[in-house]
Write a protein that holds these residues in place. Structure first.
Motif, mmCIF file in Angstrom:
data_model
loop_
_atom_site.group_PDB
_atom_site.id
_atom_site.type_symbol
_atom_site.label_atom_id
_atom_site.label_comp_id
_atom_site.label_asym_id
_atom_site.label_seq_id
_atom_site.Cartn_x
_atom_site.Cartn_y
_atom_site.Cartn_z
ATOM 1 N N VAL A 101 0.832 -1.206 0.000
ATOM 2 C CA VAL A 101 0.000 0.000 0.000
ATOM 3 C C VAL A 101 0.863 1.252 0.000
ATOM 4 C CG1 VAL A 101 -1.657 1.339 1.354
ATOM 5 C CG2 VAL A 101 -1.975 -1.128 1.085
ATOM 6 N N LYS A 102 1.888 1.278 0.828
ATOM 7 C CA LYS A 102 2.732 2.462 0.954
ATOM 8 C C LYS A 102 3.553 2.721 -0.307
ATOM 9 C CE LYS A 102 4.946 2.945 4.873
ATOM 10 N NZ LYS A 102 5.735 2.585 6.085
ATOM 11 N N ASP A 193 -8.061 4.969 -2.379
ATOM 12 C CA ASP A 193 -7.872 6.071 -1.441
ATOM 13 C C ASP A 193 -8.230 5.671 -0.018
ATOM 14 O OD1 ASP A 193 -10.549 5.838 -2.185
ATOM 15 O OD2 ASP A 193 -10.959 7.972 -1.872
ATOM 16 N N ARG A 196 -5.404 3.421 1.337
ATOM 17 C CA ARG A 196 -4.254 4.233 1.749
ATOM 18 C C ARG A 196 -4.543 4.997 3.040
ATOM 19 N NH1 ARG A 196 -0.378 5.793 -2.061
ATOM 20 N NH2 ARG A 196 -0.443 7.915 -1.254
#
Length: 341
Positions: A101-102, A193, A196
């Motif tokens: 994810v990062k 979104d 995250r």
């Protein structure tokens, strides 16, 4: 006292029966419409010999369906589209996904997470993402369908997961639009979104899918259930079955942490119904016995699918409760990779 217990069992049985019937009565929206284009299927795996046969099958099925995918692995693999998690960023499924994810997740993409032994049986979920995404939904799940491992008993018992998806989960995800009973890690659909926003800050856990669901619930996000069925491989042994269920019991601790009384009450209600159902011997049939009979029927269905004796499956069904109690008393803190050869 026994009379009071009988009355209570009827009230609780009626409540649980209503949950099952209302959930079962929820219908999927009509199919059709365009598929979402901005998506990526993410298969998360430890990548060692215990999971490779199942992983090969999963990758093959994704390619047959023509789906875009990437494999996030703790080890290098002989496949294309593999991202290897750095050792310092690895250590659990939660941490592996956090690294992905990062470093790779984009806010304008829908991500569909799969375990290395699970795969969708069709592409309908892409149409559902487009439909529900346009209406403000941010996450979803499919309907689990077990397939046999080496243990026929474990396969027979796993059909309860399918039944729960058609009843309790359907009530939560289609009618209430809230993941009050959690979400599966298999075909876990999330808008980029939101992924995250939530995932990197959740904190490490062995029940990352349930904690993520609790974070969605706390924020008031809407979720859905797609009609796509997801094939999941049953454990190869009853020992692995018990360990798997004991790990899932951590969701009770997570539910308490987030103040989700509904999830805890559902488990307590299930146990109470099993305990009070025998009262029909003294007072005649009650609603608790009806619910117990429904689940007994589910186990009969599982025994027929697995070609096992019905009595064997009924007796083995106690392992569900044993695993839950073991996990609740002795909290699992490490993810145990079950054999998927």
């Amino acid at each position: 006292m026994i009379e009071l217990a009988y009355v209570v069992s009827n009230v609780l049985g009626g409540l649980y029966l209503a949950i099952l019937l209302i959930g079962l009565g929820q219908r999927a929206r009509p199919g059709g419409g365009p598929e979402v284009e901005n998506y990526l299927v993410v298969v998360v795996t430890v990548g060692d010999w215990r999971v490779l046969p199942a992983l090969r099958e999963t990758v093959g099925r994704l390619e047959e369906l023509g789906l875009r995918y990437v494999v996030v692995s703790s080890r290098p693999l002989p496949f294309s589209n593999v991202l290897v998690v750095p050792r310092e960023e690895d250590g659990s499924k939660y941490r592996a996904i956090r690294w992905f994810v990062k470093n790779y997740a984009r806010g304008d993409v829908w991500y569909i997470f799969l375990d290395d032994d699970s795969y969708p049986l069709d592409r309908q979920f892409l149409r559902d993402i487009a439909y529900y995404g346009a209406r403000g939904y941010v996450a979803g799940n499919g309907v689990l369908v077990p397939r046999p491992g080496k243990s026929r008993l474990a396969y027979a018992l796993d059909w309860v997961r399918h039944f729960d998806d058609l009843t309790r989960q359907r009530l939560a995800l289609r009618l209430l639009k809230r993941p009050i009973f959690g979400l599966h890690g298999e075909l876990l659909i999330v808008r980029g979104d939101v992924l995250r926003e939530i995932w990197p800050s959740m904190g490490d856990t062995v029940t990352e899918d349930f904690r993520f669901a609790m974070e969605l619930l706390r924020r008031g996000y809407k979720v859905f259930q797609t009609s796509t069925r997801v094939s999941v491989k049953s454990p190869n042994s009853l020992r692995d079955f018990l360990r798997q269920r004991a790990r899932w019991a951590n969701s009770l601790h997570e539910a308490l942490r987030y103040g989700n009384a509904a999830a805890v009450a559902a488990v307590a209600l299930s146990a109470a119904l099993w305990a009070t159902a025998p009262l029909w011997v003294l007072y005649g049939p009650n609603l608790a016995a009806v619910v117990t009979g429904i689940y007994a029927g589910v186990y009969v269905y599982g025994s027929l699918k697995a070609r096992r004796y019905i009595v064997d499956v009924w007796l083995a069904s106690l392992l569900e409760l044993i695993g839950l109690l073991a996990g609740a008393v002795r909290r699992t803190r490490h993810f145990y990779v079950i054999d998927k050869t």
